[in-house]
Design a protein around this motif. Structure first.
Motif, short mmCIF file in Angstrom:
data_model
loop_
_atom_site.label_atom_id
_atom_site.label_comp_id
_atom_site.label_asym_id
_atom_site.label_seq_id
_atom_site.Cartn_x
_atom_site.Cartn_y
_atom_site.Cartn_z
N LEU A 117 0.80 -1.22 0.00
CA LEU A 117 0.00 0.00 0.00
C LEU A 117 0.83 1.27 0.00
CD1 LEU A 117 -2.66 -1.09 2.68
CD2 LEU A 117 -2.74 -1.42 0.19
N ASP A 118 2.16 1.15 0.05
CA ASP A 118 3.02 2.32 0.19
C ASP A 118 2.95 3.26 -1.01
OD1 ASP A 118 3.75 1.29 2.60
OD2 ASP A 118 5.75 0.59 1.96
N GLY A 119 2.58 2.73 -2.17
CA GLY A 119 2.52 3.56 -3.37
C GLY A 119 1.15 4.19 -3.59
N GLY A 120 0.26 4.03 -2.62
CA GLY A 120 -1.06 4.66 -2.74
C GLY A 120 -2.16 3.74 -3.21
N LEU A 121 -1.87 2.47 -3.46
CA LEU A 121 -2.92 1.54 -3.87
C LEU A 121 -3.84 1.24 -2.69
CD1 LEU A 121 -0.83 -1.09 -5.91
CD2 LEU A 121 -2.30 0.71 -6.83
N THR A 122 -5.08 0.90 -3.01
CA THR A 122 -6.00 0.41 -2.00
C THR A 122 -5.87 -1.11 -1.91
OG1 THR A 122 -7.82 0.06 -3.55
CG2 THR A 122 -7.62 2.26 -2.54
N LEU A 123 -6.42 -1.70 -0.87
CA LEU A 123 -6.40 -3.16 -0.75
C LEU A 123 -7.06 -3.81 -1.96
CD1 LEU A 123 -7.36 -3.58 3.02
CD2 LEU A 123 -5.13 -4.06 2.00
N GLU A 124 -8.18 -3.26 -2.39
CA GLU A 124 -8.89 -3.82 -3.54
C GLU A 124 -8.05 -3.72 -4.81
OE1 GLU A 124 -11.69 -2.84 -0.37
OE2 GLU A 124 -10.12 -1.68 -1.37
N GLU A 125 -7.37 -2.62 -4.99
CA GLU A 125 -6.54 -2.45 -6.19
C GLU A 125 -5.37 -3.44 -6.19
OE1 GLU A 125 -7.23 2.30 -7.20
OE2 GLU A 125 -5.71 1.70 -5.72
N VAL A 126 -4.84 -3.73 -5.02
CA VAL A 126 -3.76 -4.73 -4.92
C VAL A 126 -4.28 -6.10 -5.37
CG1 VAL A 126 -2.27 -6.00 -3.33
CG2 VAL A 126 -2.50 -3.51 -3.11
N VAL A 127 -5.41 -6.50 -4.83
CA VAL A 127 -5.97 -7.81 -5.16
C VAL A 127 -6.29 -7.90 -6.65
CG1 VAL A 127 -7.92 -9.38 -4.77
CG2 VAL A 127 -6.87 -8.18 -2.84
N GLU A 128 -6.88 -6.88 -7.20
CA GLU A 128 -7.25 -6.90 -8.61
C GLU A 128 -6.02 -6.93 -9.52
OE1 GLU A 128 -9.87 -3.57 -8.97
OE2 GLU A 128 -11.38 -4.48 -7.64
N ALA A 129 -4.95 -6.25 -9.12
CA ALA A 129 -3.72 -6.27 -9.92
C ALA A 129 -3.10 -7.66 -9.91
CB ALA A 129 -2.74 -5.24 -9.38
N VAL A 130 -3.02 -8.27 -8.75
CA VAL A 130 -2.43 -9.61 -8.66
C VAL A 130 -3.27 -10.62 -9.43
CG1 VAL A 130 -1.81 -11.49 -7.10
CG2 VAL A 130 -1.26 -9.12 -6.48
N ASN A 131 -4.59 -10.55 -9.28
CA ASN A 131 -5.45 -11.46 -10.03
C ASN A 131 -5.26 -11.29 -11.54
OD1 ASN A 131 -6.57 -12.59 -7.75
ND2 ASN A 131 -8.47 -11.39 -7.82
N GLU A 132 -5.15 -10.03 -11.99
CA GLU A 132 -4.92 -9.77 -13.41
C GLU A 132 -3.59 -10.40 -13.85
OE1 GLU A 132 -3.97 -6.00 -16.38
OE2 GLU A 132 -5.18 -5.65 -14.57
N GLY A 133 -2.58 -10.29 -13.01
CA GLY A 133 -1.29 -10.86 -13.35
C GLY A 133 -1.34 -12.38 -13.46
N PHE A 134 -2.03 -13.01 -12.54
CA PHE A 134 -2.14 -14.47 -12.60
C PHE A 134 -2.85 -14.92 -13.88
CE2 PHE A 134 -1.95 -14.90 -7.70
CZ PHE A 134 -0.58 -15.03 -7.75
N ARG A 135 -3.92 -14.20 -14.25
CA ARG A 135 -4.63 -14.58 -15.48
C ARG A 135 -3.73 -14.38 -16.70
NH1 ARG A 135 -7.12 -15.22 -11.54
NH2 ARG A 135 -5.80 -17.05 -11.72
N GLU A 136 -2.95 -13.29 -16.71
CA GLU A 136 -2.04 -13.05 -17.81
C GLU A 136 -0.96 -14.13 -17.86
OE1 GLU A 136 0.11 -11.40 -21.01
OE2 GLU A 136 -1.98 -11.23 -20.36
N GLY A 137 -0.45 -14.52 -16.70
CA GLY A 137 0.55 -15.58 -16.66
C GLY A 137 0.01 -16.91 -17.14
N GLU A 138 -1.23 -17.22 -16.78
CA GLU A 138 -1.86 -18.45 -17.26
C GLU A 138 -1.97 -18.42 -18.78
OE1 GLU A 138 -4.80 -19.29 -13.39
OE2 GLU A 138 -5.55 -18.27 -15.19
N ARG A 139 -2.33 -17.26 -19.34
CA ARG A 139 -2.46 -17.13 -20.79
C ARG A 139 -1.13 -17.33 -21.49
NH1 ARG A 139 -1.47 -13.87 -24.66
NH2 ARG A 139 -0.53 -12.28 -23.29
N ARG A 140 -0.08 -16.68 -20.96
CA ARG A 140 1.25 -16.83 -21.56
C ARG A 140 1.74 -18.27 -21.47
NH1 ARG A 140 4.44 -11.95 -18.56
NH2 ARG A 140 3.08 -10.20 -19.14
N ALA A 141 1.47 -18.90 -20.34
CA ALA A 141 1.89 -20.30 -20.17
C ALA A 141 1.22 -21.19 -21.22
CB ALA A 141 1.55 -20.78 -18.75
#
Length: 388
Positions: A117-141
């Motif tokens: 949260l140090d960069g100004g993200l909210t808890l929800e924004e953190v979760v949504e960013a990580v979830n987006e990353g996992f989906r992108e990683g699954e696609r690349r894999a």
């Protein structure tokens, strides 16, 4: 005993074998090169090394140093470069890619949203960013010919006071990429019972949670996690060995807590290399996983922190195969144990076991058996060697 149960798998077969990972920390698995690049982009200038190879060595040596201060410093560096949405998406995507390339077909990766949260993200924004990353990683894999499914575990810190808030966050993003809740941090002095409100909330919501217990602290930590908090799984749980006595004649006696853990089929998220670093075992040969497997506990194999331990799921299994002479059957046993213990619906777990894991191991075993069948020498035209 048949040949397929006595065959020791090669490193290549271990890598190709389908694997399931339940205990892996997102901030403990970054690529060194990614840390260097993110530090440069964000202006973080406190890295001990800026050469990726040297930085990777520094992380492993710091984790092996025996100094808790140096060990915790490693996470200060990784978390420091994970404070923006773009960084979180990138790290999560690379995590999924790296696991898939190592043969992991299902993974639950945990992280503490409150540490980003140090960069100004909210808890929800953190979760949504990580979830987006996992989906992108699954696609690349998938594009690379690898399959993987990644679920997130939201972690609360034992020393903080946000466990209920994080539990509510996990429940809000349930079925949207988050599969459960975890609590981590120093066990001694910070019992899980400090956060009973979070666990009671999760139970009322019929949600899943695991608790770091029985790693640095012993049986009381395990007992509290199970009997007071109602954990579905034990994060590490390696110290259950303290309730198992092995006699001079080789006979084994289980205490009441050990019997309860085995009888109730409570999953143990064992992390061999990490356990050596933290002093839970002196060597792979002395790691309790050998005895726990022999006694048919619900033991699983995990990485914990791939960067700090310089490890992967394949590396963990290579150590176990070399130490205990485990076979593909043993690997399949650990893998099915893990899939049975995952925090996704039963029918989806069963499909992964029957459609992915068992066929994957069957193929590896059949390849080895095929190579053992002697073939008749080829018939060629012309003179034989004796005639020439």
């Amino acid at each position: 005993m048949t040949s397929e149960t006595t065959h020791t798998p090669t490193p290549e077969q271990i890598r190709r074998a389908p694997k399931v990972l339940l205990h892996d920390h997102l901030d403990g698995g970054l690529r060194p090169g990614t840390i260097v690049e993110l530090a440069r982009e964000t202006g973080y200038d406190a890295l001990p090394e800026t050469d990726p190879d040297k930085l990777g060595i520094w992380f492993r040596e710091a984790a092996d140093s025996g100094s808790l201060e140096r060990y915790l410093e490693t996470f200060a560096h990784t978390c420091a470069v994970m404070q923006t949405r773009a960084a979180l998406v990138r790290v999560a995507a690379e995590c999924a890619e790296d696991l898939a390339a190592d043969g992991v077909v299902y993974a639950e990766v945990r992280y503490a949203p409150e540490q980003h949260l140090d960069g100004g993200l909210t808890l929800e924004e953190v979760v949504e960013a990580v979830n987006e990353g996992f989906r992108e990683g699954e696609r690349r894999a998938k594009e690379d010919g690898n399959r993987i499914r990644v679920g997130a575990l939201l972690t609360a810190m034992r020393h903080a006071a946000r466990a209920l808030e994080i539990a509510e966050l996990a429940n809000r993003y349930r079925d949207l990429g988050v599969v459960g809740f975890d609590i981590a941090g120093a066990e001694a002095g910070f019992p899980p019972t400090r956060h009973l409100d979070a666990f009671e909330y999760l139970k009322r919501e019929n949600n899943h949670f695991t608790i770091h217990a029985g790693e640095a602290f012993g049986l009381p930590s395990i007992w509290q996690a199970l009997q007071w908090c109602g954990a579905d799984r034990l994060g590490h749980g390696v110290r259950i060995i303290d309730d198992i006595q092995v006699g001079d004649d080789g006979g084994v006696t289980l205490g009441r807590l050990a019997n309860y853990v085995r009888d109730k089929r409570i999953p143990l998220e064992l992390c061999p290399t990490s356990n050596l670093q933290t002093g839970a075992a002196a060597s792979y040969a002395e790691h309790p996983i050998g005895l726990l497997r022999r006694l048919h506990f619900r033991a699983t194999v995990n990485t914990d922190n791939r960067l700090m331990s310089g490890t992967s799921m394949s590396t963990e299994f290579e150590h176990l195969v070399r130490t205990f002479r485990y076979t593909l059957d043993d690997m399949q046993w650990f893998t099915v144990n893990a899939m049975k213990s995952a925090f996704i619906p039963f029918d989806e777990r069963l499909a992964m076991i029957n459609d992915v894991i068992k066929p994957g191991y069957a193929e590896l075993k059949s390849e080895w058996l095929f190579r053992q069948v002697p073939t008749a020498p080829a018939v060629t035209s012309g003179s034989s060697p004796a005639e020439s």
